[in-house]
Design an enzyme around this catalytic site. Structure first.
Site, PDB file in Angstrom:
ATOM      1  N   GLU A  12       0.931  -1.084   0.071  1.00 60.45           N
ATOM      2  CA  GLU A  12      -0.002  -0.106   0.227  1.00 60.45           C
ATOM      3  C   GLU A  12       0.860   1.270  -0.040  1.00 60.45           C
ATOM      4  O   GLU A  12       1.734   1.376   0.936  1.00 60.45           O
ATOM      5  CB  GLU A  12      -0.903   0.258   1.078  1.00 60.45           C
ATOM      6  CG  GLU A  12      -1.856   1.088   1.023  1.00 60.45           C
ATOM      7  CD  GLU A  12      -2.997   1.224   2.113  1.00 60.45           C
ATOM      8  OE1 GLU A  12      -3.415   0.159   2.617  1.00 60.45           O
ATOM      9  OE2 GLU A  12      -3.426   2.319   2.385  1.00 60.45           O
ATOM     10  N   ASP A  86      -1.993  11.868  -3.483  1.00 61.80           N
ATOM     11  CA  ASP A  86      -2.033  13.342  -3.555  1.00 61.80           C
ATOM     12  C   ASP A  86      -2.499  13.647  -4.996  1.00 61.80           C
ATOM     13  O   ASP A  86      -2.224  13.355  -6.184  1.00 61.80           O
ATOM     14  CB  ASP A  86      -0.782  13.986  -3.216  1.00 61.80           C
ATOM     15  CG  ASP A  86      -0.184  13.546  -1.855  1.00 61.80           C
ATOM     16  OD1 ASP A  86      -1.099  13.661  -1.082  1.00 61.80           O
ATOM     17  OD2 ASP A  86       1.068  13.583  -1.499  1.00 61.80           O
ATOM     18  N   LYS A  90      -4.538  20.893 -10.267  1.00 65.85           N
ATOM     19  CA  LYS A  90      -4.075  21.871 -11.022  1.00 65.85           C
ATOM     20  C   LYS A  90      -3.444  21.230 -12.362  1.00 65.85           C
ATOM     21  O   LYS A  90      -2.289  20.655 -11.942  1.00 65.85           O
ATOM     22  CB  LYS A  90      -3.360  23.082 -10.416  1.00 65.85           C
ATOM     23  CG  LYS A  90      -4.108  24.020  -9.445  1.00 65.85           C
ATOM     24  CD  LYS A  90      -3.249  25.173  -8.979  1.00 65.85           C
ATOM     25  CE  LYS A  90      -3.967  25.893  -8.019  1.00 65.85           C
ATOM     26  NZ  LYS A  90      -2.991  26.751  -6.980  1.00 65.85           N
ATOM     27  N   ASP A 122     -10.881  10.742  -5.691  1.00 71.47           N
ATOM     28  CA  ASP A 122     -12.270  11.528  -5.496  1.00 71.47           C
ATOM     29  C   ASP A 122     -12.111  12.753  -6.635  1.00 71.47           C
ATOM     30  O   ASP A 122     -12.918  13.326  -6.595  1.00 71.47           O
ATOM     31  CB  ASP A 122     -12.541  12.029  -4.498  1.00 71.47           C
ATOM     32  CG  ASP A 122     -11.319  12.831  -3.805  1.00 71.47           C
ATOM     33  OD1 ASP A 122     -10.254  12.218  -3.922  1.00 71.47           O
ATOM     34  OD2 ASP A 122     -11.434  13.989  -3.468  1.00 71.47           O
ATOM     35  N   THR A 160     -11.310   5.201   3.987  1.00 75.75           N
ATOM     36  CA  THR A 160     -10.018   5.922   4.563  1.00 75.75           C
ATOM     37  C   THR A 160     -10.228   7.049   5.098  1.00 75.75           C
ATOM     38  O   THR A 160     -11.229   7.560   4.780  1.00 75.75           O
ATOM     39  CB  THR A 160      -8.852   6.148   3.611  1.00 75.75           C
ATOM     40  OG1 THR A 160      -9.221   7.081   2.574  1.00 75.75           O
ATOM     41  CG2 THR A 160      -8.708   4.572   2.538  1.00 75.75           C
ATOM     42  N   TYR A 162      -9.072  10.084   4.320  1.00 77.32           N
ATOM     43  CA  TYR A 162      -9.007  11.108   3.187  1.00 77.32           C
ATOM     44  C   TYR A 162     -10.329  10.918   2.462  1.00 77.32           C
ATOM     45  O   TYR A 162     -11.034  12.146   2.043  1.00 77.32           O
ATOM     46  CB  TYR A 162      -8.029  11.031   2.155  1.00 77.32           C
ATOM     47  CG  TYR A 162      -8.040  11.950   1.080  1.00 77.32           C
ATOM     48  CD1 TYR A 162      -7.189  13.042   1.017  1.00 77.32           C
ATOM     49  CD2 TYR A 162      -8.801  11.406  -0.074  1.00 77.32           C
ATOM     50  CE1 TYR A 162      -7.307  13.881   0.126  1.00 77.32           C
ATOM     51  CE2 TYR A 162      -8.954  12.559  -1.307  1.00 77.32           C
ATOM     52  CZ  TYR A 162      -7.994  13.826  -1.141  1.00 77.32           C
ATOM     53  OH  TYR A 162      -8.035  14.497  -2.176  1.00 77.32           O
ATOM     54  N   GLU A 163     -10.904   9.565   2.257  1.00 86.16           N
ATOM     55  CA  GLU A 163     -12.092   9.443   1.534  1.00 86.16           C
ATOM     56  C   GLU A 163     -13.387  10.055   2.413  1.00 86.16           C
ATOM     57  O   GLU A 163     -14.150  10.602   1.511  1.00 86.16           O
ATOM     58  CB  GLU A 163     -12.307   8.004   1.270  1.00 86.16           C
ATOM     59  CG  GLU A 163     -13.717   7.656   0.774  1.00 86.16           C
ATOM     60  CD  GLU A 163     -14.021   6.260   0.414  1.00 86.16           C
ATOM     61  OE1 GLU A 163     -13.753   5.676  -0.484  1.00 86.16           O
ATOM     62  OE2 GLU A 163     -14.151   5.500   1.417  1.00 86.16           O
TER      63      GLU A 163
HETATM   64  C1  LIG Z   1      -4.044  12.601  -0.056  1.00 86.72           C
HETATM   65  S1  LIG Z   1      -3.200  11.437   1.136  1.00 86.72           S
HETATM   66  C2  LIG Z   1      -4.075   9.964   1.538  1.00 86.72           C
HETATM   67  C3  LIG Z   1      -3.660   9.216   2.527  1.00 86.72           C
HETATM   68  C4  LIG Z   1      -4.478   7.859   2.645  1.00 86.72           C
HETATM   69  N1  LIG Z   1      -4.378   6.952   1.454  1.00 86.72           N
HETATM   70  C5  LIG Z   1      -5.940   7.986   2.818  1.00 86.72           C
HETATM   71  O1  LIG Z   1      -6.793   7.710   1.838  1.00 86.72           O
HETATM   72  O2  LIG Z   1      -6.429   8.533   3.841  1.00 86.72           O
HETATM   73  C6  LIG Z   1      -1.752  10.736  -0.131  1.00 86.72           C
HETATM   74  C7  LIG Z   1      -0.526  10.452   0.944  1.00 86.72           C
HETATM   75  O3  LIG Z   1       0.312   9.652  -0.099  1.00 86.72           O
HETATM   76  C8  LIG Z   1       1.788   9.926   0.667  1.00 86.72           C
HETATM   77  N2  LIG Z   1       2.786  10.074  -0.656  1.00 86.72           N
HETATM   78  C9  LIG Z   1       2.927  11.269  -1.392  1.00 86.72           C
HETATM   79  N3  LIG Z   1       3.958  10.920  -2.231  1.00 86.72           N
HETATM   80  C10 LIG Z   1       4.236   9.725  -1.760  1.00 86.72           C
HETATM   81  C11 LIG Z   1       5.357   8.902  -2.349  1.00 86.72           C
HETATM   82  N4  LIG Z   1       6.028   9.266  -3.410  1.00 86.72           N
HETATM   83  N5  LIG Z   1       5.590   7.568  -1.794  1.00 86.72           N
HETATM   84  C12 LIG Z   1       4.714   7.164  -0.732  1.00 86.72           C
HETATM   85  N6  LIG Z   1       3.820   7.923  -0.428  1.00 86.72           N
HETATM   86  C13 LIG Z   1       3.559   9.164  -0.767  1.00 86.72           C
HETATM   87  C14 LIG Z   1       1.367  11.198   1.408  1.00 86.72           C
HETATM   88  O4  LIG Z   1       2.409  11.501   2.288  1.00 86.72           O
HETATM   89  C15 LIG Z   1      -0.016  11.258   1.954  1.00 86.72           C
HETATM   90  O5  LIG Z   1      -0.045  10.488   3.192  1.00 86.72           O
END
Ligand SMILES: C[S@@+](CC[C@H](N)C(=O)[O-])C[C@H]1O[C@@H](n2cnc3c(N)ncnc32)[C@H](O)[C@@H]1O
Length: 181
Positions: A12, A86, A90, A122, A160, A162-163
């Site tokens: 994951e 993430d 934009k 989303d 999750t 974020y969801e």
């Molecule tokens: C929008 S959050 C979603 C977190 C979680 N999956 C959720 O749905 O609640 C995206 C996550 O991806 C991680 N992330 C960003 N770039 C990453 C990378 N190159 N490798 C691993 N994780 C990364 C960020 O630190 C962040 O916690």
């Protein structure tokens, strides 16, 4: 790699607070899970949870997932979950998105044949972006059986953090599943 005997391996990427990963690792003790999260608060939360309830089938990595993907042997994973990466909504930032030619090539290398890549988001433009990128890459087949399919959460889906926020704010998630050909 694992204290517990495991027969399959799941990754994951970007587990955030770790709610989904902990749920999956707890319900499938014979599956090995690797979770990646470079964000220190997310990792701290995970460490706190594992301190209270250790899991022999879970390992975590606190750096960029691309480094782990390049370290993993070819055809070593049964599944990769990229859940709410993430979004970079934009257009000028789209090239920063995790899904792209280079990372799909990494996924294709480490997934076993018939291995599964799941992508939830989303952000409509990211969903379309991922569908197009996987089609262009050629190593992945999208598993959608009917028009409603991609709005149905995955089996046993715990959600999750974020969801939950995205739904509260009125956005509709999409759940894509691709199979490594
Ligand atoms: C929008 S959050 C979603 C977190 C979680 N999956 C959720 O749905 O609640 C995206 C996550 O991806 C991680 N992330 C960003 N770039 C990453 C990378 N190159 N490798 C691993 N994780 C990364 C960020 O630190 C962040 O916690």
């Amino acid at each position: 790699m694992f204290k517990a005997p495991v027969s399959t391996l799941q990754l994951e990427i970007g587990f955030g607070g770790g709610e989904h990963l902990l749920h999956r690792a707890t319900e499938a003790p014979r599956t090995g899970f690797i979770g990646v999260e470079p964000f220190v608060n997310g990792m701290a939360k995970m460490m706190t949870a594992l301190g209270k309830a250790p899991l022999g089938n879970l390992r975590v990595y606190d750096d960029d997932a691309t480094r782990l993907l390049d370290w993993l042997p070819e055809a070593s994973l049964d599944g990769i979950d990229l859940l709410y990466p993430d979004p970079w909504p934009k257009k000028k930032h789209w090239k920063r998105r995790f899904v792209g030619v280079a990372n799909l090539a990494r996924f294709a290398r480490v997934l076993k044949s018939n291995g599964r890549f799941r992508f939830a988001s989303d952000i409509d433009s990211y969903v379309n972006w991922t569908l197009l990128a996987c089609r262009e890459h050629g190593a992945f087949a999208w598993q959608a059986e009917d028009a409603a399919d991609w709005h149905q959460p995955y089996d046993g889906w715990p959600g999750t953090r974020y969801e939950a926020k995205a739904i509260r704010e009125g956005r509709r998630p999409a759940y894509l599943t691709f199979i490594r050909k």
